[in-house]
Design a protein around this motif. Structure first.
Motif, mmCIF file in Angstrom:
data_model
loop_
_atom_site.group_PDB
_atom_site.id
_atom_site.type_symbol
_atom_site.label_atom_id
_atom_site.label_comp_id
_atom_site.label_asym_id
_atom_site.label_seq_id
_atom_site.Cartn_x
_atom_site.Cartn_y
_atom_site.Cartn_z
ATOM 1 N N LYS A 12 0.832 -1.204 0.000
ATOM 2 C CA LYS A 12 0.000 0.000 0.000
ATOM 3 C C LYS A 12 0.877 1.268 0.000
ATOM 4 O O LYS A 12 2.098 1.185 0.240
ATOM 5 N N ARG A 58 -19.447 -3.899 4.273
ATOM 6 C CA ARG A 58 -18.981 -4.511 5.524
ATOM 7 C C ARG A 58 -18.778 -3.489 6.635
ATOM 8 O O ARG A 58 -19.074 -3.750 7.793
ATOM 9 N N ARG A 91 -1.282 -14.753 3.857
ATOM 10 C CA ARG A 91 -1.997 -14.111 4.977
ATOM 11 C C ARG A 91 -1.275 -14.380 6.301
ATOM 12 O O ARG A 91 -1.207 -13.522 7.168
ATOM 13 N N THR A 97 -5.349 -7.895 10.523
ATOM 14 C CA THR A 97 -5.654 -6.568 9.964
ATOM 15 C C THR A 97 -5.085 -5.415 10.800
ATOM 16 O O THR A 97 -4.592 -4.438 10.258
ATOM 17 N N TYR A 98 -5.167 -5.551 12.142
ATOM 18 C CA TYR A 98 -4.797 -4.426 13.008
ATOM 19 C C TYR A 98 -3.378 -4.654 13.537
ATOM 20 O O TYR A 98 -3.131 -5.585 14.309
ATOM 21 N N ARG A 108 2.845 -7.054 9.358
ATOM 22 C CA ARG A 108 2.120 -5.978 10.059
ATOM 23 C C ARG A 108 2.584 -5.841 11.508
ATOM 24 O O ARG A 108 2.585 -4.738 12.059
ATOM 25 N N VAL A 126 -6.733 2.100 8.429
ATOM 26 C CA VAL A 126 -5.693 1.491 9.266
ATOM 27 C C VAL A 126 -4.432 1.327 8.417
ATOM 28 O O VAL A 126 -4.468 0.696 7.355
ATOM 29 N N ASN A 128 -1.688 -0.425 7.525
ATOM 30 C CA ASN A 128 -1.157 -1.776 7.765
ATOM 31 C C ASN A 128 -0.334 -2.319 6.593
ATOM 32 O O ASN A 128 -0.119 -3.516 6.481
#
Ligand code: ADP
Length: 164
Positions: A12, A58, A91, A97-98, A108, A126, A128
């Motif tokens: 990102k 979502r 993954r 995610t956090y 992360r 967020v 991440n």
């Protein structure tokens, strides 16, 4: 039976701006995963919506918009990564995610620390660093969305005789 899969990873804008591209790609290569496509891109509204097609449903409009701003803040590096059960394996390397909850050893957990509450208090996405497809169906959709046939490559890595 194990399966070779292809999954989408997006580094990102926060990862690119922080100069982490090489180190993050290294994590996947170190695990013996194979890059079968890679490019830099600047997301526009249309591509953001297609990529995060269910995010507003979502999480609501505010979180969608905050994430769209974060994803469009600068260029990203998108990759197709291939390997044994690559979707779940990627993954696992990326972590939850956090970032404040992602264990050390994950991307992360090692390179970020922001929490959901902090991001929400500032109306931000967020931070991440990485997107990775969530499941096999999502991976098929996302790889096809980001990469045309001519942008994915077949080749042998030296390691795969022992891995794949
Ligand atoms: P993941 O990227 O781990 O698959 P999701 O698909 O649930 O996670 O969410 C997509 C992205 O939206 C996350 O990576 C994160 O950057 C952002 N996000 C998730 N929850 C929130 C939130 N509560 N507030 C702001 N951004 C969020």
């Amino acid at each position: 039976m194990t399966t070779l899969e292809r999954t989408l990873v997006v580094l990102k804008p926060d990862a690119v701006a922080r100069g982490l591209v090489g180190r993050l790609i290294q994590r996947f290569e170190d695990a013996g995963l194979k890059i079968t496509g890679v490019k830099m891109a600047q997301l526009d509204d249309d591509m953001t919506r297609k990529h995060y097609f269910d995010l507003e449903e979502r999480f609501g409009k505010e979180i969608y918009d905050a994430n769209a701003r974060a994803m469009q803040r600068g260029p990203v590096i998108a990759m197709v990564i291939e390997g044994v059960e690559a979707v779940a394996n990627v993954r696992r390397l990326v972590g939850g995610t956090y970032p404040n909850e992602a264990p050390p050893g994950t991307i992360r957990g090692d390179f970020a620390h922001q929490s959901k509450a902090y991001a929400m208090s500032l109306d931000k996405g967020v931070a991440n660093l990485v997107h990775a497809s969530g499941n096999v169906d999502e991976a098929k959709y996302e790889v096809a969305l980001w990469f045309g046939e001519g942008e994915q490559f077949e080749y042998k890595t030296l390691a795969e005789a022992y891995t794949f």
